[in-house]
Design a protein around this motif. Structure first.
Motif, PDB file in Angstrom:
ATOM      1  N   ALA A  95       0.752  -1.059   0.113  1.00 13.34           N
ATOM      2  CA  ALA A  95       0.247  -0.030  -0.261  1.00 13.34           C
ATOM      3  C   ALA A  95       0.811   1.226  -0.059  1.00 13.34           C
ATOM      4  O   ALA A  95       0.419   2.288  -0.517  1.00 13.34           O
ATOM      5  CB  ALA A  95      -0.934  -0.065   1.236  1.00 13.34           C
ATOM      6  N   ALA A  96       1.951   1.159   0.748  1.00 14.96           N
ATOM      7  CA  ALA A  96       2.858   2.498   0.877  1.00 14.96           C
ATOM      8  C   ALA A  96       3.414   2.684  -0.583  1.00 14.96           C
ATOM      9  O   ALA A  96       3.424   4.037  -1.001  1.00 14.96           O
ATOM     10  CB  ALA A  96       3.940   2.239   1.933  1.00 14.96           C
ATOM     11  N   TYR A  97       3.745   1.821  -1.270  1.00 15.44           N
ATOM     12  CA  TYR A  97       4.270   1.977  -2.489  1.00 15.44           C
ATOM     13  C   TYR A  97       3.394   2.421  -3.499  1.00 15.44           C
ATOM     14  O   TYR A  97       3.790   3.578  -4.161  1.00 15.44           O
ATOM     15  CB  TYR A  97       4.861   0.760  -3.260  1.00 15.44           C
ATOM     16  N   SER A  98       2.287   1.841  -3.731  1.00 13.68           N
ATOM     17  CA  SER A  98       1.175   2.508  -4.470  1.00 13.68           C
ATOM     18  C   SER A  98       0.891   3.766  -4.200  1.00 13.68           C
ATOM     19  O   SER A  98       0.668   4.798  -5.125  1.00 13.68           O
ATOM     20  CB  SER A  98       0.102   1.417  -4.471  1.00 13.68           C
ATOM     21  N   SER A  99       0.590   4.029  -2.719  1.00 13.38           N
ATOM     22  CA  SER A  99       0.311   5.777  -2.547  1.00 13.38           C
ATOM     23  C   SER A  99       1.452   6.552  -2.811  1.00 13.38           C
ATOM     24  O   SER A  99       1.016   7.738  -3.338  1.00 13.38           O
ATOM     25  CB  SER A  99       0.326   5.645  -0.936  1.00 13.38           C
ATOM     26  N   THR A 100       2.680   6.074  -2.761  1.00 19.44           N
ATOM     27  CA  THR A 100       3.668   7.114  -3.173  1.00 19.44           C
ATOM     28  C   THR A 100       3.533   7.328  -4.668  1.00 19.44           C
ATOM     29  O   THR A 100       3.822   8.281  -5.248  1.00 19.44           O
ATOM     30  CB  THR A 100       5.183   6.544  -2.722  1.00 19.44           C
ATOM     31  N   LYS A 101       3.243   6.206  -5.594  1.00 24.92           N
ATOM     32  CA  LYS A 101       3.090   6.429  -7.061  1.00 24.92           C
ATOM     33  C   LYS A 101       2.160   7.592  -7.184  1.00 24.92           C
ATOM     34  O   LYS A 101       2.278   8.470  -8.216  1.00 24.92           O
ATOM     35  CB  LYS A 101       2.959   5.118  -7.708  1.00 24.92           C
ATOM     36  N   TYR A 102       0.940   7.246  -6.699  1.00 22.01           N
ATOM     37  CA  TYR A 102      -0.272   8.110  -6.754  1.00 22.01           C
ATOM     38  C   TYR A 102       0.020   9.645  -6.418  1.00 22.01           C
ATOM     39  O   TYR A 102      -0.382  10.419  -7.281  1.00 22.01           O
ATOM     40  CB  TYR A 102      -1.379   7.515  -5.988  1.00 22.01           C
ATOM     41  N   ALA A 103       0.738   9.978  -5.280  1.00 25.23           N
ATOM     42  CA  ALA A 103       0.894  11.132  -4.985  1.00 25.23           C
ATOM     43  C   ALA A 103       2.136  11.888  -5.984  1.00 25.23           C
ATOM     44  O   ALA A 103       1.810  12.863  -6.388  1.00 25.23           O
ATOM     45  CB  ALA A 103       1.728  10.994  -3.712  1.00 25.23           C
ATOM     46  N   LEU A 104       2.994  10.981  -6.540  1.00 26.76           N
ATOM     47  CA  LEU A 104       3.900  11.519  -7.384  1.00 26.76           C
ATOM     48  C   LEU A 104       3.091  11.811  -8.821  1.00 26.76           C
ATOM     49  O   LEU A 104       3.337  13.063  -9.331  1.00 26.76           O
ATOM     50  CB  LEU A 104       4.903  10.356  -7.831  1.00 26.76           C
ATOM     51  N   ASN A 105       2.011  11.055  -9.330  1.00 30.33           N
ATOM     52  CA  ASN A 105       1.268  11.521 -10.400  1.00 30.33           C
ATOM     53  C   ASN A 105       0.724  12.718 -10.203  1.00 30.33           C
ATOM     54  O   ASN A 105       0.443  13.607 -10.763  1.00 30.33           O
ATOM     55  CB  ASN A 105       0.416  10.189 -10.708  1.00 30.33           C
TER      56      ASN A 105
END
Length: 80
Positions: free
Chosen positions: A1-11
């Motif tokens: 979840a943490a990895y996916s959340s950081t990718k969403y935040a980057l986008n």
């Protein structure tokens, strides 16, 4: 979840930066590779990834070529 959340935040951050910097002629793009042949999973603290089927993996050279394409074409996003 943490990895996916950081990718969403980057986008999201990239989208906002693209809008704010456009007037200055600065282009903000996002490159979203799926899986690249690196040691990321090997160096992961979790072994759960070893239990899953491995999807197609792109070479680092292919990803680099797509990044060059992204820069040359000035598109907003490329997803491999």
């Amino acid at each position: 979840a943490a990895y996916s959340s950081t990718k969403y935040a980057l986008n999201a951050l990239s989208f906002i930066a693209r809008q704010e910097l456009k007037e200055y002629g600065i282009i903000v793009s996002v490159m979203s590779p799926k899986r690249t042949a690196t040691n990321f999973m090997k160096n992961s603290l979790s072994k759960q990834f070893e239990l899953r089927p491995v999807p197609e993996v792109d070479s680092a050279e292919k990803v680099a070529g797509k990044i060059a394409e992204l820069i040359q074409t000035e598109v907003e996003e490329i997803v491999l």
